[in-house]
Scaffold this motif. Sequence first.
Motif, short mmCIF file in Angstrom:
data_model
loop_
_atom_site.label_atom_id
_atom_site.label_comp_id
_atom_site.label_asym_id
_atom_site.label_seq_id
_atom_site.Cartn_x
_atom_site.Cartn_y
_atom_site.Cartn_z
N ILE A 84 55.07 -5.17 40.23
CA ILE A 84 54.30 -4.06 40.80
C ILE A 84 55.27 -2.98 41.30
N GLU A 85 56.34 -3.42 41.96
CA GLU A 85 57.30 -2.45 42.47
C GLU A 85 57.88 -1.62 41.34
N VAL A 86 58.31 -2.30 40.27
CA VAL A 86 58.96 -1.58 39.17
C VAL A 86 57.96 -0.63 38.51
N PHE A 87 56.70 -1.05 38.43
CA PHE A 87 55.72 -0.13 37.83
C PHE A 87 55.40 1.05 38.74
N MET A 88 55.71 0.92 40.03
CA MET A 88 55.62 2.09 40.92
C MET A 88 56.82 3.01 40.71
N ILE A 89 57.99 2.37 40.52
CA ILE A 89 59.23 3.14 40.44
C ILE A 89 59.35 3.88 39.11
N LEU A 90 58.93 3.21 38.04
CA LEU A 90 59.18 3.74 36.70
C LEU A 90 58.65 5.17 36.50
N PRO A 91 57.35 5.44 36.76
CA PRO A 91 56.87 6.81 36.57
C PRO A 91 57.57 7.80 37.50
N TRP A 92 58.00 7.30 38.63
CA TRP A 92 58.67 8.17 39.61
C TRP A 92 60.09 8.49 39.15
N SER A 93 60.77 7.49 38.59
CA SER A 93 62.13 7.76 38.12
C SER A 93 62.10 8.62 36.85
N LEU A 94 60.96 8.57 36.14
CA LEU A 94 60.83 9.42 34.95
C LEU A 94 60.40 10.84 35.32
N GLY A 95 60.06 11.03 36.60
CA GLY A 95 59.67 12.35 37.04
C GLY A 95 58.19 12.65 36.86
N TRP A 96 57.40 11.64 36.49
CA TRP A 96 55.96 11.89 36.31
C TRP A 96 55.25 11.94 37.66
N VAL A 97 55.82 11.24 38.61
CA VAL A 97 55.26 11.23 39.96
C VAL A 97 56.33 11.78 40.88
N ASP A 98 55.93 12.57 41.90
CA ASP A 98 56.93 13.23 42.74
C ASP A 98 57.58 12.31 43.75
N THR A 99 56.75 11.51 44.41
CA THR A 99 57.30 10.75 45.54
C THR A 99 56.94 9.28 45.43
N ILE A 100 57.64 8.49 46.25
CA ILE A 100 57.39 7.05 46.25
C ILE A 100 57.26 6.56 47.69
N ASN A 101 56.48 5.49 47.85
CA ASN A 101 56.31 4.88 49.16
C ASN A 101 57.48 3.91 49.41
N VAL A 102 58.37 4.34 50.29
CA VAL A 102 59.63 3.63 50.47
C VAL A 102 59.42 2.22 51.04
#
Lengths: 207, 184, 557, 153
Positions: free
Chosen positions: C201-219
Motif C-alpha cells: 500500500i505504501e509503495v502504491f502511494m509513493i509511486l504516482p507521487w514519485s512519477l509526479g502524477w500526485v503533488d504531495t504525500i502523507n508522510v
Amino acid sequence: MNPLKISIAVVLLFSFGLFFIGTDGFQAFTAETARTNDLIETQPEFPEVTLEDSHERTYSFSEFEGKHVFITFMYTACTSVCPQLEMNMYNVYKQLPEEAVGEDIVFLSISFDPENDDPETLSTYRGYFESDGETWRMARIPDQKELDRLLEEFGVIVIPDDNGHYTHNSAFYLVNREGNLTDVMDYTKVDEAADKVNAILANEKGV
Amino acid sequence: MQPIIGLIMFLFLMLPPVANLLESIMIFHMHMQMPLIAISGFLMAPFFMEKFPKFFAKWNERGIPGIILFTLVMTYWSIPRAMDDALTMYSVELFKFISLAFLAGVPLRASWMKLTDFWKNAVFVFFTLQYGLMGLIYLMSDSQLCNNYLQSEQITLGWGFLTVAIALLIYLIQLVIIDPSDYE
Amino acid sequence: MALAQKIQEKTQKALGAHPADAKISKSYFSISFIALLVGGVLGLLQGLNRAGLLELPTWLNYYQVLTGHGLFLVLVFTSFFVVGYFYAALSHNLGGLQPKVRKMVWSAFWLKIMGAVTAVIPIIQGEASVMYTFYPPMAASPVFYIGLVLFVVGIWMAAFGAFIQVANWRKANKGQHLPILSYFATGVFVLLLFSSLFVAIEVFMILPWSLGWVDTINVMLSRTLFWAFGHTLVNIWYLTAVSAWYTIIPKVLGTRRFSDTLTRVVVMLLVILNIPGGFHHQIVDPGITESVKYLHVFMSLAIGFPSLMTAFAMFSIFERSGREKGAKGLFGFFKKLPWGDVRFLAPMIAMIAFIPAGAGGIVQTTNQLNQVVHNSLWVVGHFHLTLGMTVALTFFGVSYWLVPYVSGRVLTKRMNKLGVIQTWIWTIGMTLMSVAMHLVGLLGSPRRTSYSNYFGNETALGWDPYLIFLAVGGTLLIIAVVLQVYNMFHLMFRAPKGDSEFMVEPEAVGGNKTPFWTERWSRIIVLMLIVIAMGYVIPLTDFIFNAPPGSPPFKTW
Amino acid sequence: MLKHEKIWLTVSSVMIIGFMIATGIQTFAFGMGPPSETERVDPQKVDEHEVFSEPGVYEVGENKYEVVMTLEIFSFNPGDIEIPAGSEVTFKMTSKDVTHGFQIAGTNVNAMVMPGYIQTITQTFDEPGEYLILCNEYCGSGHQLMATTITVV
C-alpha cells in the motif's frame, strides 16, 4: 414452565430493564440527549455570577433581566467546534427581527477559559463574528467557582487537555425573561433554532 | 489457576490509574477495557461453574439463556450513552465492571461449549452485524455522540468497529467456503 | 505414525530430495549467498568509512553503499534463504512439491530477481539513496519502487505456492497434523503475506507521487505503513531461525523435540502478535499521543512471551540431551553438547546471542529507554546482534546440512572444521562490532551517518576509538562471509557425493496428542487481523483524517 | 504443562508486567513520556507560520526558554544557541523538507522532526558546557554535516 423458559424470560426482562433505565425509556441513546431532555424538564435558573465582557464591563446576570438570553459556551483558542458554533450563532442572530434584538433578546457567548480569554482577546474574537458587543456580548466569568457552578447547572462538560485545549459539548441555550433555562437546541440546526426563537418572540407579541 | 488470573486481572483493571488510562481514549474504553473486563470474567467462570454446577445446569440449559445475556450486556455497553454515564456516575462505572465480568464473561464461558454450531454461528453473525452497524453509526454521525470524547475519537472508534466487523466477516466467509471436513 | 507416512519417509531417505525440488532450493540458496557476498563487501566499505579509515569516491558514496547493504542483506539474502529453506521442508515433509507449486515458486524466483535488479539499478546510478526504510518525502527514482513492487509480488507468489501445497496435503491427509517444519513455514508465509500488504500500500502511494502524477504525500501514514512491514520482516527471519532451533537442534543432539503443542502455540503467538510490534519504531515521533504509545509498548513486549517460552524449550532440550548422555549437576549438560559440530555450534551461538539481543530489544520497546538510544548506533548494534548473529548464524548452521542434502552430497570432516572456523570468525567479528556499536550509541553517535567529527567537535571525537572496532569487526566479518560463500558453493558442487539426512526431528516428547485447534489457520488469521486492528486503527485513522497538508518529493542526495 | 514451565511463564509474565508498570509510572506520574506533540503545520508554508516564521531563542519565564527551530537540509535554525546554566529549554521544532532527527549528545533529548508536524521536547541544562546537537535521521548527502551546538554558560 420449564427452567429454560423461565431463565430466558428472566434474562430478557433484565436486559429490557437495563436498556430501559439506561436510555431513559428508549428516549436518550446519547448522554447529550439525556442531558438536554433533563435540562428542558427542570429549567434550572441561571446562577448569580459576575461576568466580565469584551468592553471590560462587569455585571451580574441580572443585567439581562426581562430579556431572553441566547447563550453559547466557548473558548477562543478553540480551533474545531467553537468557530462553527459562533458562526451558527451569528446566523441565528441575523435571522431575528432587528427591533427585537437588544430589546427582547440578547446574545451572549460565555468563555469557559477565563485565564486566557481576557477582555482584549474576547474583543478580537468578537470581531471575527461581527458581534457588536452590545446586543451580542462576549464575556468571561473570572471567578472559577462561579463558572464551575454555572457549567454544572447548565450541564456543560468541559475537559481540559494538556495542550491548552478543551473537550466540551456544544449547544444553543435559551434563557427566558425570568432567568430560567427553557431550551437547549442543536447548534448545527441554525434555521430550526431561529424559527423557535422567532416563534417565542412572536407568541409574546401576540399576547 | 485461571480463576486466580481472572481475579487479578479484574482487580488490576479496576485500579484507578489503569481505569483512567484505558478510559482516556474512546476506543480503548470500548474495545480494550470492556473486552478485557469480560475476559477476566471469562477466566473466573470455572470457579462459579464448579461451585454451583446445579445452578448452571438447571438455568442455563443448552447455553441459550447465558449467550443471550452475554449478547445483550455487550450490546448495552456499545451505546454511547452507557459509556458517558460510566464516566460521570460512579455507580454506573461499578455496574460496568460487575456486569461485563459476571453477566457477560461468566455466562459466555458457561454457555459456549453447550451451544450447537447453529447458535455459535448466530452469535458471530449477530456481532458482525452489530459491529458493522455501530461502526457506520459512529462514522456517519455528524454530531458528537459522547460528551466525554471528541468527534475525531468517534471516527477512530467507528473504524475500530468496522475493522473488527470485517475480520469477523472474513471468518464467516471462510466458514462458508472452506469445508473443514475436507481437511479434518 | 501412520504406516503410509513411514513408507514415504523410508523411500525419501533412500531417494534424498526430489531433484526438481532440490533445484529450486539450490537456486534460491545460490542467490542468497551471492547477495551475502555483495552485501558483505558493501558492509565492509561502510565499516571502514565510518571508522574514518577510507574515503569513498563520489560515484559510490556512503549512502549509496548503505542503501545497497540494507537491500542485499535484509531483503535479498534473507528472503531467498527463507524460501529455499522452507520449500525444501515442504517438499520433504509433504511428499514433494506439486507441479503447480513448482511453477509458482519458479516465477516467484524470477520476479524477485527482476525486482532486486530493477531496484539496484537506480541505486547504482545514485538515483535511490533512500535507505532500506525509504521514508517519504525523500523520493527515489520511480524505477526503484517498481523494483520493490516486483519483489513483493514475488514474495506473494512464493507464499501462495506454500499455501496451495499445504492445503492439498491436508486434503489428502485428513485429520493429521501438519509436520512441524511445514507448520512453521505456513506461519512464516502468512506473516510475509500480510505484512507485505502494508508496504505494498505504501509503495502504491509513493509511486504516482514519485512519477509526479500526485503533488504531495502523507508522510506519517507512509512511515507507519512501512514499520508495520519493516519490523515484521525482521521478526519473520527470527521466526525462521526459531523453527530451526525447535526442530533441528534436537535432531543434531540425538534427542526428541520439545512439546509439540507448545511449539505450535509459540508459532501461533508469533504470527498473531507480530505486526503491531513495529510501532515501537515510532516512539519519539510527533503526532501520536503518549497514551497510544504506552499501549503500544505492551503490543511490542507481548512478543517477549513466545520468545521466553522458546528460551525455556531450548534449555529443556539441552538438559535432556545432556542427561541422556550421562551429564551430572546443574550445568553438567553444557559439556556434553557437540560443540565441534557446525550444525550445532552456529545455531547455538545464535541462540546465546539472542539473550542480549532480546534484552536490547526490550530496551528499545520501552518508551523512556528508547528515547536514549533511538536512531543511535545502539540500534544498529542491536539489529546486527539479532539479524547478523541470531538469524544469520542459524541460517549458516542450517545450510551446512541442507545444502549438501539438496545437492546429494555430504558434509565432510574438513568442511565441518572450516565451518566451525567460519562460525568463530563471524562470532568474534560480529561481537566486536555490535558491542562497540551499542556502547558508542549510548554516547550519542548516530546511525546512518558517514564519517564525521562534526567540525572537530569534542564529543564526536570521543567516539572515534569505538568506531575503529567497526572496521576491525567488519574486516573479520568479510573473511567469514567469503569462507561461508566458498563453503556453500563447495558443498553445492564440489563435495563428495552421498546421502545426507534431512535434519529435522519429527518426534516430540510428551506423547500427548496435540489438540487440533492448532491447525485452524483461518482462526489464527482472524485473530491476527483483530490484533493488527487493535494496533493500527488509532494511528492510521488519525494520520488519514487529521492529516496536515502533504509533502512534495525531495531529492536531497 | 511441567511445573518448571509454569514457574518460568509466571516469572516471564511478572517481568513483562513489571516493565509495563515502570514505563507507565514514568510516563504518567513523572511526566517523562516520549516527545509526542500532536499539532500539525503546513510543511510548505513553514515560513508563513505564526510561530515558525521567526525562529529563535525566546525567554518565556524565569530560567525558562523556548527555542523555536526549523530544520532543513542540512542545518538547524537557529544554530549555535547559548543559554544560562540551570535553565529549562523547550525546543519547538518542525521540518521544512524531509524527515530529520534532533538529538543532543549526552542528554536524553531525542526526537523525530517530520514535515507537517510540530515536535516539542523539554530539557533542563544544569551542567555548563558545549553540547552537540545533531541530526540522527538520514536526510541526504550532507546528513553527516547537519549539526550545531548549544552552549550552556
